[in-house]
Enzyme design. Structure first.
Site, PDB file in Angstrom:
ATOM      1  N   HIS A 124    -132.771 -33.375 -45.053  1.00  0.00           N
ATOM      2  CA  HIS A 124    -131.931 -32.319 -45.621  1.00  0.00           C
ATOM      3  C   HIS A 124    -132.585 -30.946 -45.484  1.00  0.00           C
ATOM      4  CE1 HIS A 124    -130.366 -35.472 -48.766  1.00  0.00           C
ATOM      5  NE2 HIS A 124    -130.179 -35.846 -47.520  1.00  0.00           N
ATOM      6  N   ARG A 149    -129.470 -32.406 -41.881  1.00  0.00           N
ATOM      7  CA  ARG A 149    -128.236 -32.107 -42.622  1.00  0.00           C
ATOM      8  C   ARG A 149    -128.381 -30.720 -43.224  1.00  0.00           C
ATOM      9  NH1 ARG A 149    -126.520 -34.586 -48.421  1.00  0.00           N
ATOM     10  NH2 ARG A 149    -127.724 -32.769 -49.063  1.00  0.00           N
ATOM     11  N   TYR A 161    -123.778 -28.409 -55.839  1.00  0.00           N
ATOM     12  CA  TYR A 161    -124.658 -29.572 -55.714  1.00  0.00           C
ATOM     13  C   TYR A 161    -125.077 -29.739 -54.263  1.00  0.00           C
ATOM     14  CZ  TYR A 161    -126.219 -34.411 -55.674  1.00  0.00           C
ATOM     15  OH  TYR A 161    -126.958 -35.558 -55.510  1.00  0.00           O
ATOM     16  N   ASP A 209    -122.553 -32.409 -45.182  1.00  0.00           N
ATOM     17  CA  ASP A 209    -121.962 -33.274 -46.214  1.00  0.00           C
ATOM     18  C   ASP A 209    -120.971 -32.446 -47.035  1.00  0.00           C
ATOM     19  OD1 ASP A 209    -121.408 -35.088 -48.192  1.00  0.00           O
ATOM     20  OD2 ASP A 209    -123.495 -35.519 -48.707  1.00  0.00           O
ATOM     21  N   HIS A 211    -119.203 -33.750 -49.476  1.00  0.00           N
ATOM     22  CA  HIS A 211    -119.206 -34.302 -50.840  1.00  0.00           C
ATOM     23  C   HIS A 211    -117.828 -34.560 -51.428  1.00  0.00           C
ATOM     24  CE1 HIS A 211    -123.171 -34.978 -52.295  1.00  0.00           C
ATOM     25  NE2 HIS A 211    -123.601 -33.925 -51.644  1.00  0.00           N
ATOM     26  N   GLU A 235    -119.819 -35.501 -43.185  1.00  0.00           N
ATOM     27  CA  GLU A 235    -119.847 -36.629 -44.127  1.00  0.00           C
ATOM     28  C   GLU A 235    -118.899 -36.377 -45.295  1.00  0.00           C
ATOM     29  OE1 GLU A 235    -123.810 -37.143 -45.666  1.00  0.00           O
ATOM     30  OE2 GLU A 235    -123.042 -38.151 -47.457  1.00  0.00           O
ATOM     31  N   GLU A 261    -121.130 -43.701 -48.848  1.00  0.00           N
ATOM     32  CA  GLU A 261    -122.268 -43.866 -49.753  1.00  0.00           C
ATOM     33  C   GLU A 261    -121.835 -44.366 -51.132  1.00  0.00           C
ATOM     34  OE1 GLU A 261    -123.882 -39.869 -49.513  1.00  0.00           O
ATOM     35  OE2 GLU A 261    -123.255 -39.482 -51.560  1.00  0.00           O
ATOM     36  N   ARG A 282    -121.635 -45.432 -44.217  1.00  0.00           N
ATOM     37  CA  ARG A 282    -122.847 -45.142 -44.983  1.00  0.00           C
ATOM     38  C   ARG A 282    -123.086 -46.101 -46.150  1.00  0.00           C
ATOM     39  NH1 ARG A 282    -125.570 -41.055 -44.997  1.00  0.00           N
ATOM     40  NH2 ARG A 282    -125.414 -40.324 -47.152  1.00  0.00           N
ATOM     41  N   GLU A 338    -130.498 -41.903 -43.135  1.00  0.00           N
ATOM     42  CA  GLU A 338    -130.842 -40.722 -43.945  1.00  0.00           C
ATOM     43  C   GLU A 338    -132.229 -40.918 -44.547  1.00  0.00           C
ATOM     44  OE1 GLU A 338    -128.299 -40.142 -47.342  1.00  0.00           O
ATOM     45  OE2 GLU A 338    -128.906 -38.047 -47.592  1.00  0.00           O
ATOM     46  N   TRP A 401    -116.766 -34.011 -56.166  1.00  0.00           N
ATOM     47  CA  TRP A 401    -117.947 -33.407 -55.530  1.00  0.00           C
ATOM     48  C   TRP A 401    -118.640 -34.413 -54.637  1.00  0.00           C
ATOM     49  CZ3 TRP A 401    -122.839 -35.325 -56.320  1.00  0.00           C
ATOM     50  CH2 TRP A 401    -122.967 -36.238 -57.388  1.00  0.00           C
TER      51      TRP A 401
END
Ligand code: KDG
Ligand code: MG
Length: 401
Positions: A124, A149, A161, A209, A211, A235, A261, A282, A338, A401
């Site tokens: 990240h 990312r 976030y 991402d 989110h 993502e 995820e 993921r 990741e 989120w």
């Protein structure tokens, strides 16, 4: 001679952040370690395991991984869901650890042997604005990462976030509340990736991402606007629940898509896989029922050209990373892993033989999944209740989120 389970203990500790660990012991002296961490709801899984499931394991043959999995999944009646599937994952990984130790093999050998020597990983890079985010990318590149990312603050939004930190301060008392404005985000994000390509050239893999914050049509707009910058993936552009909404996203943009995820079973992903609506899945070992179940998801993915891209934030313990890297070493349709380093204190509690080198992760060669857990050290880091963020639109409306 079959072995039998004589103990199953749950330990919740917080070496820098909360982890739920399951330790299974057998009559022949083998120990298996499993991760059952569900960020922000850790004690629910700990209770599910300790109060409801651990007593059912005593006396069972640890080699019967499939039967124990089916017993806990089909037998529960209240099947699926993050708490149940994380608890099953903790048991499943501990049992695979025991089986591999009994065989004297690293776990990837039991799964079918190595398909590759190292696993491409991404990390990240975040910044309050574009300049800061790109400096963070440069630092990761210096460290050898080939895939990063990138998340940047959006003008007018005070806290997002994944950009302004993820879990400190107020989050011990109540969730931090982030701000959201989709129009501002859609205007700003292409500028971030235009600047990133300009500065870093064509080769660095860039990921992003979203989110789960967009509607399918907004996600299509985001995808189209990012196409010139050739991202590795976008993502979670829309909520995981919006299964048929992904048809809209997929039909409107060629940007590669990743999701999963928050998935905990193959049923969450079935439509997305079989209609080829995503490129990377993921769903992770710890939240989707362990190696036994994720192997089924990966096999379904393989039929539809979908590759793995396992979640690997540092709220998944080093045990999950160890198991994921053995899985990644074997799985034919591996995509990327990741990787966010664990807090330094976690090294006082967990030991691991997986490693990072030059933009890749390597699994170890010790028998089992190669991750150990020191219960005495864990006692020095008591659990501390901590929440994940929540998100509101600028008018106060609760948002995804
Ligand atoms: O526990 C939730 C975090 O792991 C998650 O929000 C991080 O989105 C995330 C990611 O892609 O790593
Ligand atoms: Mg994510």
């Amino acid at each position: 001679m079959s072995d039998r389970i004589i103990a199953a203990r749950v330990v919740v500790c917080s070496p820098g952040r909360n982890y739920v660990t399951l330790i299974i012991e057998t009559a022949s002296g083998l120990t298996g370690i499993g991760d059952a961490t569900l960020n922000g709801r850790e004690l629910a899984v700990a209770s599910y395991l300790a109060d409801h499931v651990a007593p059912l394991l005593i006396g069972r043959d640890p080699a019967q991984i499939e039967d124990i999995w089916q017993y806990l999944y089909r037998g529960a009646y209240w099947r699926r869901g993050p708490v149940t599937m994380t608890a099953i994952a903790g048991i499943d990984v501990a049992l695979w650890d025991i089986k591999a130790k009994a065989a004297g093999m690293p776990l990837y050998q039991l799964l079918g042997g190595a398909s590759r020597e190292r696993m491409l990983c991404y990390t990240h890079a975040d910044g309050a604005d574009i300049a800061e985010a790109l400096d963070a990318v440069a630092a990761k590149r210096e460290h050898g990462f080939r895939a990063v990312r990138v998340q940047a603050g959006v003008p007018g939004l005070n806290r997002i976030y994944g950009v302004h930190g993820d879990g400190a301060g107020d989050s011990y008392a109540r969730p931090i509340e982030g701000d959201w404005d989709t129009s501002a985000y859609l205007r700003h994000t292409p500028k971030l990736f235009e600047a990133a390509r300009e500065r870093f050239g064509p080769e660095l893999h860039l990921l992003h991402d979203a989110h789960h914050r967009l509607t399918p049509n907004e996600a299509a707009q985001l995808g189209r606007s990012l196409e010139p910058y050739r991202l590795f993936w976008v993502e979670d552009p829309v909520t995981a629940e919006a299964q048929e909404g992904w048809r809209r996203v997929r039909s409107q943009t060629t940007v590669p898509l990743a999701v999963g995820e928050v998935f905990n079973s193959i049923w969450d992903a079935q439509l997305l896989i079989t209609e080829r609506l995503v490129d990377y899945l993921r769903a992770t070992i710890v939240h989707a029922g362990g190696i036994t179940h994720v192997r089924r998801i990966a096999d379904l993915c393989a039929l539809y050209s979908v590759r793995t891209g396992f979640h690997g934030a540092n709220d998944l313990s080093p045990v999950t990373m160890g198991a994921a890297l053995h899985f990644g070493r074997w799985v034919p349709n591996f995509g990327i892993q990741e990787y966010a380093a664990h807090p330094a204190q976690a090294e006082e509690v967990f030991g691991w033989d997986w490693s990072y080198a030059g933009g890749h992760l390597l699994s170890g060669e010790a028998a089992g999944h190669g991750v150990t857990f020191d219960e005495q050290a864990a006692a020095r880091f008591p659990y501390r209740r901590q929440y994940l963020d929540v998100n509101r639109l600028t008018d106060g409306t609760m948002w995804d989120w």
